[in-house]
Write an enzyme that holds these catalytic residues in place. Structure first.
Site, PDB file in Angstrom:
ATOM      1  N   HIS A 260      40.728  50.746  35.640  1.00 22.55           N
ATOM      2  CA  HIS A 260      40.717  49.514  34.837  1.00 22.55           C
ATOM      3  C   HIS A 260      42.140  48.996  34.625  1.00 22.55           C
ATOM      4  CE1 HIS A 260      36.434  49.347  33.704  1.00 22.55           C
ATOM      5  NE2 HIS A 260      36.476  50.669  33.650  1.00 22.55           N
ATOM      6  N   ASP A 323      37.905  55.949  31.501  1.00 21.81           N
ATOM      7  CA  ASP A 323      36.539  55.763  32.012  1.00 21.81           C
ATOM      8  C   ASP A 323      36.547  55.115  33.395  1.00 21.81           C
ATOM      9  OD1 ASP A 323      37.509  53.381  30.775  1.00 21.81           O
ATOM     10  OD2 ASP A 323      35.475  52.556  30.857  1.00 21.81           O
ATOM     11  N   GLU A 324      35.497  55.383  34.131  1.00 17.60           N
ATOM     12  CA  GLU A 324      35.167  54.691  35.375  1.00 17.60           C
ATOM     13  C   GLU A 324      36.344  54.602  36.355  1.00 17.60           C
ATOM     14  OE1 GLU A 324      31.602  51.728  33.974  1.00 17.60           O
ATOM     15  OE2 GLU A 324      33.650  51.067  33.566  1.00 17.60           O
ATOM     16  N   SER A 325      37.141  55.646  36.416  1.00 13.32           N
ATOM     17  CA  SER A 325      38.244  55.679  37.383  1.00 13.32           C
ATOM     18  C   SER A 325      37.715  56.243  38.694  1.00 13.32           C
ATOM     19  CB  SER A 325      39.398  56.523  36.824  1.00 13.32           C
ATOM     20  OG  SER A 325      40.586  56.281  37.541  1.00 13.32           O
ATOM     21  N   LEU A 326      36.907  55.440  39.356  1.00 12.41           N
ATOM     22  CA  LEU A 326      36.076  55.931  40.455  1.00 12.41           C
ATOM     23  C   LEU A 326      36.854  56.179  41.738  1.00 12.41           C
ATOM     24  CD1 LEU A 326      32.951  53.623  39.907  1.00 12.41           C
ATOM     25  CD2 LEU A 326      33.493  55.848  38.858  1.00 12.41           C
TER      26      LEU A 326
END
Length: 511
Positions: A260, A323-326
């Site tokens: 993000h 979060d969501e550090s894909l």
């Protein structure tokens, strides 16, 4: 004729004296308080608010600001003016605010309302502040007697969870200082005490960092759909912190990382592994960006951001996202988060992060914000960390109410008022009980939210239900009773001028 006029005058005077001296019947137990106090006991009498009332305080230094706050609210609600006096003891005939070190816990208060006065006692100033919010909800205009009254009785009250919060995403769409202050006003009315500001994301960087000026020169300039961007100068941020503190609300700033982060990656090429600046992003997809975790300049960047943020943040926490550090490899993610934790602690701040950070080397001083994965919450507890409950299927305020809602998303769930209310934090995840939970936070992500009116519509009245979940004892959490109380409470929502969602689940009063 003279005798008739005299008779009318006498009758009018008699009626006036009767109305002034007569105690107007009222029922404190029927007031639609939200959050519901711990204990309410009605006496059947009432206290009449009049122009010659006085607000008495026992401590000028600590209670004068609170008395001024109450005075302003009473004037706004009733049009009546009040005088403030410092006294050595309560007269019993006015509104009295007093501190007593032996009373309840830090945010608790006791209210006693008789036909001649109101006495409010608390251990700390915040208890008085919360007592004032309850007192304001109890003010009623009696149509028969044409009087403003407060129903009589006693109230004993204190919080269930220490942390009761809201998260506002100002990165997807930016909200002004005045917008944030208006949100703080509404949070305070429902005894919420933490405001988490999501200050950075792919679509925008929203806080001035003087050592890295391009973050705002470039990274703040846009928002979702190419809408207008913006950012807070450090002075503006400090003003938000100051205003929140006056309302007993702590500001928790979040810099989301290592994912993000496109707004930062667009501002500084060296934060990318290929040394190429990214284009600014105005979409809503997630998981595609990451800071370069194996470059030392990345950690200098993180340290400068946290150092400057810590200097202007009075509260104990800095939220480091996670979060969501894909597209970040798991080992790189853990290495990065461990280093960021140490940097944060270096500047005397505690770490808060989304539930994915449970995979890092967290400990009892850290807070993991549960939003999605149960196993992350239980992993956090096993490492001694506290859990902040923000389940996306219950607490996310940007989720649509139903398929007809014109704002918001529904990737987690449709969340009508019953679903938003009918859950208990300590029963959500096996192995995560009340002792492991710091409290409750309601996030509002703003991909589709562009202004204050839309913010209010998605927050209210779900947020007042969340406030009750965080404050009130479980024995008061009953949907069938709550929905009737919420219908009556709508008059207070109107008084606060809130643009709220009128759910078909509630039998709202006919206008």
């Amino acid at each position: 004729m003279k005798n008739l006029l005299l008779l009318i005058a006498v009758a009018g005077f008699s009626l006036f004296m009767t109305s002034c001296n007569k105690t107007i019947p009222a029922d404190l137990s029927s007031v639609a308080f939200i959050p519901h106090p711990v204990k309410v006991q009605a006496s059947g009498v009432s206290f009449q608010l009049e122009r010659n009332n006085v607000i008495e305080i026992s401590d000028a230094d600590k209670l004068k600001p609170l008395a001024e706050f109450l005075k302003s609210k009473l004037n706004s609600f009733t049009g009546l003016e009040y005088e403030i006096k410092v006294v050595t003891m309560a007269s019993g005939k006015n509104i009295y605010l007093g501190l007593d070190s032996n009373t309840l816990n830090n945010d608790g208060y006791q209210l006693e309302i008789t036909k001649v006065g109101v006495t409010m006692i608390a251990k700390e100033e915040q208890g008085i502040f919360y007592g004032i919010q309850t007192l304001l909800q109890s003010i009623t205009f009696n149509d028969e007697y044409l009087e403003w009254i407060i129903p009589g009785g006693t109230i004993l009250d204190y919080s269930k969870y220490a942390y009761r919060g809201v998260m506002l995403d100002v990165a997807r769409h930016f909200f002004s200082v005045d917008d944030v202050k208006q949100l703080i006003d509404l949070m305070a009315a429902y005894k919420l005490n933490n405001l988490h500001l999501h200050l950075s994301d792919d679509q925008g960087w929203r806080i001035e960092i003087k050592s890295w000026p391009k973050l705002t020169e470039i990274g703040s300039t846009t928002a979702v759909n190419g809408d207008k961007g913006g950012y807070y100068t450090q002075e503006q941020y400090k003003e938000i912190v100051r205003y929140a503190k006056e309302h007993f609300i702590t500001i928790i700033p979040e810099i989301d990382m290592p994912g993000h982060t496109n707004a930062a990656l667009a501002s500084y090429a060296e934060l990318n592994c290929d040394n190429k600046a990214r284009d600014l992003y105005t979409g809503i997809e997630v998981g595609f960006s990451t800071l370069c975790t194996n470059k030392e300049v990345t950690y200098q960047f993180v340290e400068d951001v946290i150092r400057e943020l810590a200097e202007i943040t009075e509260g104990p926490y800095i939220h480091i996202g996670g979060d969501e550090s894909l597209v970040t490899e798991k080992d790189d993610y853990i290495y990065f988060m461990n280093r960021v934790r140490e940097i944060t602690k270096k500047y005397d701040k505690k770490v808060m992060g989304w539930d994915e950070i449970a995979h890092a080397d967290i400990d009892k001083n850290d807070v993991v914000q549960y939003w999605s994965v149960d196993e992350n919450a239980t992993l956090a507890v096993s490492k001694g960390a506290k859990v902040l409950m923000s389940p996306s299927k219950k607490a996310y305020l940007d989720m649509q109410y139903d398929s007809t809602t014109h704002l918001g998303l529904h990737w987690a769930a449709y969340i009508e008022l019953d679903s938003a209310y009918m859950w208990k934090p300590e029963e959500m995840i096996e192995g995560v009980g009340k002792d492991q939970i710091l409290g409750v936070e309601s996030p509002l992500w703003t991909e589709t939210i562009t202004n204050l009116s839309e913010m209010q519509y998605m927050m209210f009245p779900r947020l007042v239900g969340h406030a009750e979940i965080g404050w009130s004892p479980n024995e008061h959490l009953n949907w069938e009773e709550y929905k009737m109380r919420l219908a009556k409470h709508s008059a207070y929502l109107e008084k606060l001028n809130i643009n709220y969602y009128k759910s078909p689940q509630i039998d709202w009063p006919i206008e």
